[in-house]
Design an enzyme around this catalytic site. Structure first.
Site, mmCIF file in Angstrom:
data_model
loop_
_atom_site.group_PDB
_atom_site.id
_atom_site.type_symbol
_atom_site.label_atom_id
_atom_site.label_comp_id
_atom_site.label_asym_id
_atom_site.label_seq_id
_atom_site.Cartn_x
_atom_site.Cartn_y
_atom_site.Cartn_z
ATOM 1 C CE LYS A 78 -2.075 -1.033 3.613
ATOM 2 N NZ LYS A 78 -2.339 -2.685 3.521
ATOM 3 C CB THR A 79 3.631 2.444 2.090
ATOM 4 O OG1 THR A 79 3.115 2.005 3.202
ATOM 5 C CG2 THR A 79 4.698 3.458 2.261
ATOM 6 C CG ASP A 123 -0.133 3.476 6.433
ATOM 7 O OD1 ASP A 123 -0.807 2.764 6.541
ATOM 8 O OD2 ASP A 123 1.112 2.828 7.084
ATOM 9 C CB THR A 172 -4.345 -3.105 8.674
ATOM 10 O OG1 THR A 172 -5.125 -2.150 9.262
ATOM 11 C CG2 THR A 172 -3.058 -3.245 7.724
ATOM 12 N NE ARG A 231 5.265 -4.057 5.640
ATOM 13 C CZ ARG A 231 5.177 -3.962 5.960
ATOM 14 N NH1 ARG A 231 4.161 -4.397 7.139
ATOM 15 N NH2 ARG A 231 4.057 -2.626 5.320
#
Length: 350
Positions: A78-79, A123, A172, A231
């Protein structure tokens, strides 16, 4: 996959000239792996196509792109996608987070400092204060906010015009976003977990960028234990690299030994995941057991169990959520190598 193949000499372990702060090393590692364009981004094929269309349409009309909401579990990009939106739009990027915006004044200061066309990334946007959320409604629609000056009967509302901007929100837990805020996003992208093949591609790309050599078997082994999350895949790649560097071992054997050392099993379960499963099975006979009781037995916060361990265990079919609590499935008993106990739960097919 030798230590030399990872780009290090064995002697470098014994003679360190200049120590590098761990935080700097981590930032450099993550920065090197982040794709800078949609064409470099691996996975999320549908979301990439949708974003590409949205950005191209905005460019053709010489306007700022619509506000974008990125929803999905942690670690799926997402980032990175927010950074790509700014890069592909040739706009500056401002980054913040929901927990940092706890007052309407915090948001007002942030919005009033934006330059025309800037991309604002927030975020964990669902964790913003309610007063800030309500101010954001007007800012997203009309690019203005109302500032209250004074108190009581003498309070006055002063409108403040804002420069046009694009808000990219990441969450999230999209269910916690109020409907008025969710409806103001022009596009909502739901990010999905990655397949093993996509993760192998992610790891292969990271290896090339870091000038590492890794065989296909090792790629598949790391990908299969990465829980569908890039990640985690990149983190495991680094741990395997460290293990190979220090121990001088290579290939699939080194990968398996490194992941065993860090308590990552064949399915990608870590210490917490196995603790949850073994507690349900050994202490509560397979369940059902309530979340609060389970958390106390494991020694973790209930929120940690619910948001970190449980989603993956449910997705893998290892536990089931019932009205009476969490239940371990047949697959969980088999994975832990514990003989199943005959019960109504197993007769019901769980």
């Amino acid at each position: 996959m030798s230590s030399e193949a990872f780009g290090f000499e064995r002697s470098s372990v014994e003679s360190v000239v200049v120590p590098v702060p761990e935080s700097t090393a981590e930032l450099a590692f993550e920065g090197a792996l982040r794709p800078r364009s949609l064409s470099e981004f691996v996975g999320q094929t549908k979301v990439r196509a949708q974003l590409e269309l949205l950005l191209q349409a905005a460019a053709l009309q010489s306007r700022t792109p619509d506000h974008i909401l990125l929803a999905g579990p942690p670690g799926l990009g997402k980032t990175t996608l927010a950074m790509i939106v700014a890069h592909e739009s040739d706009r500056p990027l401002r980054m913040s987070s929901g927990p940092a915006i706890q007052h309407a004044g915090d948001l007002a200061a942030l919005l009033s400092s934006l330059v025309p066309g800037e991309v604002l990334f927030i975020d964990e946007i669902h964790r913003m204060a309610r007063s800030a959320e309500e101010m954001l409604y007007l800012a997203m629609e009309d690019f203005r906010i109302d500032i209250m000056v004074g108190k009581g009967a003498g309070a006055t509302s002063i409108p403040l015009d804002l420069a046009p901007f694009t808000l990219v929100g990441a969450t999230t837990r999209s269910g916690l976003l109020p409907n008025p805020l969710r409806d103001r996003f022009g596009f909502t992208a739901h990010l999905e977990f990655y397949s093993d093949d996509e993760l192998a591609h992610v790891i292969s790309r990271a290896s090339r960028l870091l000038e590492l050599e890794i065989d296909s078997e090792s790629l598949g082994e790391i990908a299969g234990r990465s829980r569908g999350t890039p990640r985690i895949a990149n983190r495991l790649l680094r741990r395997v690299r460290d293990f190979s560097l220090v121990n001088g071992r290579e290939g699939l054997e080194a990968v398996q030994a490194a992941l065993k050392l860090y308590d990552v099993d064949d399915l990608g379960l870590d210490r917490l995941d196995r603790a949850v499963l073994s507690t349900i099975i050994q202490q509560f006979g397979g369940g059902p057991v309530g979340l609060g009781t389970l958390a106390a037995s494991v020694g973790e916060e209930a929120e940690t169990i619910e948001s970190v361990a449980e989603p993956f265990l449910v997705r893998m079919g290892l536990i089931s959520r019932t009205p009476r609590g969490r239940v371990a499935t047949r697959k969980a008993w088999e994975h832990l190598g514990i003989a199943q106990r005959e019960s109504a739960l197993f007769r019901d097919g769980l």
